[in-house]
Design an enzyme around this catalytic site. Structure first.
Site, short mmCIF file in Angstrom:
data_model
loop_
_atom_site.label_atom_id
_atom_site.label_comp_id
_atom_site.label_asym_id
_atom_site.label_seq_id
_atom_site.Cartn_x
_atom_site.Cartn_y
_atom_site.Cartn_z
N TYR A 1 -1.65 41.90 -24.62
CA TYR A 1 -1.95 42.62 -23.16
C TYR A 1 -2.32 43.88 -23.32
O TYR A 1 -3.04 44.64 -22.83
CB TYR A 1 -0.68 42.35 -22.53
CG TYR A 1 -0.84 42.48 -21.15
CD1 TYR A 1 -1.87 41.92 -20.08
CD2 TYR A 1 -0.14 43.68 -20.36
CE1 TYR A 1 -1.78 42.35 -18.73
CE2 TYR A 1 -0.45 43.82 -19.10
CZ TYR A 1 -1.02 43.13 -18.35
OH TYR A 1 -1.31 43.45 -17.06
N LYS B 1 -5.69 46.28 -22.29
CA LYS B 1 -5.30 47.39 -21.37
C LYS B 1 -5.69 48.51 -21.87
O LYS B 1 -6.05 49.44 -21.02
CB LYS B 1 -4.09 47.02 -20.48
CG LYS B 1 -4.02 45.66 -19.88
CD LYS B 1 -4.96 45.78 -18.58
CE LYS B 1 -4.64 44.54 -17.87
NZ LYS B 1 -5.34 44.59 -16.72
P1 NAP Z 1 -2.07 37.26 -10.61
O1 NAP Z 1 -1.41 37.29 -9.39
O2 NAP Z 1 -2.20 36.51 -11.65
O3 NAP Z 1 -3.74 37.22 -10.05
C1 NAP Z 1 -4.69 37.23 -11.25
C2 NAP Z 1 -6.15 37.00 -10.57
O4 NAP Z 1 -7.07 37.06 -11.54
C3 NAP Z 1 -6.23 35.80 -9.67
O5 NAP Z 1 -7.10 35.66 -8.52
C4 NAP Z 1 -6.84 34.70 -10.86
O6 NAP Z 1 -7.63 33.76 -10.39
C5 NAP Z 1 -7.95 36.02 -11.49
N1 NAP Z 1 -8.41 35.61 -12.85
C6 NAP Z 1 -7.96 35.33 -13.79
N2 NAP Z 1 -8.81 35.20 -14.76
C7 NAP Z 1 -9.96 35.19 -14.30
C8 NAP Z 1 -11.28 34.94 -14.88
N3 NAP Z 1 -11.94 34.78 -16.03
N4 NAP Z 1 -12.35 35.25 -13.79
C9 NAP Z 1 -12.08 35.54 -12.80
N5 NAP Z 1 -10.67 36.00 -12.02
C10 NAP Z 1 -9.98 35.50 -13.03
O7 NAP Z 1 -2.12 38.96 -11.10
P2 NAP Z 1 -2.02 40.24 -10.42
O8 NAP Z 1 -0.72 40.67 -10.38
O9 NAP Z 1 -2.92 40.19 -9.24
O10 NAP Z 1 -2.89 41.15 -11.52
C11 NAP Z 1 -4.27 41.81 -11.22
C12 NAP Z 1 -4.39 42.94 -12.21
O11 NAP Z 1 -3.48 43.53 -12.09
C13 NAP Z 1 -4.61 42.31 -13.53
O12 NAP Z 1 -5.30 42.96 -14.32
C14 NAP Z 1 -3.18 42.68 -14.24
O13 NAP Z 1 -3.43 42.69 -15.56
C15 NAP Z 1 -3.08 43.94 -13.50
N6 NAP Z 1 -1.74 44.32 -13.33
C16 NAP Z 1 -0.57 43.56 -12.99
C17 NAP Z 1 0.73 43.94 -12.83
C18 NAP Z 1 1.82 43.03 -12.33
O14 NAP Z 1 3.05 43.41 -12.40
N7 NAP Z 1 1.54 42.18 -11.61
C19 NAP Z 1 0.91 45.15 -13.45
C20 NAP Z 1 0.11 46.07 -13.82
C21 NAP Z 1 -1.27 45.61 -13.87
P3 NAP Z 1 -8.11 32.40 -10.98
O15 NAP Z 1 -6.97 31.91 -11.83
O16 NAP Z 1 -8.47 31.61 -9.87
O17 NAP Z 1 -9.33 32.65 -11.59
#
Ligand code: NAP
Length: 236
Positions: A152, A156
């Site tokens: 990860y 990132k």
């Molecule tokens: P999440 O709730 O797991 O949602 C992830 C989204 O990405 C879903 O809509 C998923 O939809 C989509 N996705 C995954 N693979 C994909 C692909 N190949 N093509 C298109 N869409 C795809 O995660 P989140 O918390 O919203 O995270 C969003 C971003 O913020 C990510 O980059 C994550 O690394 C970052 N982030 C998250 C956190 C945290 O704690 N949650 C913290 C720091 C950074 P489908 O499965 O339908 O494709």
């Protein structure tokens, strides 16, 4: 609450819009006069919520043809792209020695390659417009070493470095680019993670959405290169 009326008629493209942060931003912006293009793998193209101002497109950010189609469909419907929010991403967590190669490959291809592909293709459109804004969801794991975050972090750190280069290349083309660097957010991201987690201490979806809306509402002459948002007790 941020006043988003100034975003009226903007075309805002969001990847990862089926769940989590991308979906939370979309929900906040719908019915505000914003035109939304929402992409994810599991999004229904002919959604019952399909409206004139919202376009749902099936998208796999790791697939270049899918990204190119996503852009073409967006431009065919709305004719321009003002904002790209890269919120698609996946995470798998274990020590490097215990990790699965497939999980590593998925994080690199979705988080890093996917962000590269959307930035490249939408960046070309924004350069021709001489106007645009890109927000890349990085992570605190993209700026510091956290045990269990090998793949990860690799993805990132890649997004963070790549975003800095993109800023330097597109700054003079009227394109504002921000690395959004959060600690843990209470989203569906953690649903399949096998760890003891206290989600109540994580950043709320509402709070991260507010920060992102704040960035979207900044005047063009104020460029925020990066923003770090942490839960009150630290990373998790
Ligand atoms: P999440 O709730 O797991 O949602 C992830 C989204 O990405 C879903 O809509 C998923 O939809 C989509 N996705 C995954 N693979 C994909 C692909 N190949 N093509 C298109 N869409 C795809 O995660 P989140 O918390 O919203 O995270 C969003 C971003 O913020 C990510 O980059 C994550 O690394 C970052 N982030 C998250 C956190 C945290 O704690 N949650 C913290 C720091 C950074 P489908 O499965 O339908 O494709």
């Amino acid at each position: 609450m941020i006043d988003v009326t100034q975003l009226k008629d903007k075309v805002i493209v969001i990847t990862g819009a089926s769940r989590g942060i991308g979906q939370a931003i979309a929900h906040t912006l719908k019915d505000k006069g914003v035109r939304l293009v929402l992409g994810a793998r599991t999004i229904a193209e002919q959604s019952e919520f399909q409206e004139d101002t919202i376009l749902h497109v099936s998208l796999d950010v790791s697939d270049e043809e899918s990204v190119m189609r996503f852009k073409e469909v967006a431009l065919a419907r709305f004719g321009k792209v003002d904002v790209l929010i890269n919120a698609a991403g996946v995470g798998s967590f274990s020590s490097i020695l215990d990790s699965e190669t497939k999980d590593f490959d998925d994080m690199i291809s979705i988080n890093l390659r996917g962000t590269y592909l959307t930035c490249k293709h939408f960046g070309r459109t924004m350069k021709s417009q001489q106007d645009g804004q890109i927000l890349n969801l990085v992570s605190i794991a993209g700026t510091m070493a956290l045990p269990g975050n090998g793949g990860y972090s690799a993805s990132k750190y890649g997004v963070y470095g790549f975003t800095k280069v993109l800023q330097s290349e597109l700054r003079r083309e009227g394109i504002r680019i921000t690395s959004v660097i959060p600690g843990a957010i209470n989203s569906s991201f953690w649903d399949n993670v096998d760890m003891e987690l206290d989600k109540s201490n994580m950043i709320s979806l509402r709070s991260i959405t507010e920060h992102i809306l704040f960035l979207l509402c900044q005047p063009k002459h104020a460029v925020v290169d990066e923003i770090t948002i942490m839960p009150p007790n630290g990373i998790l």
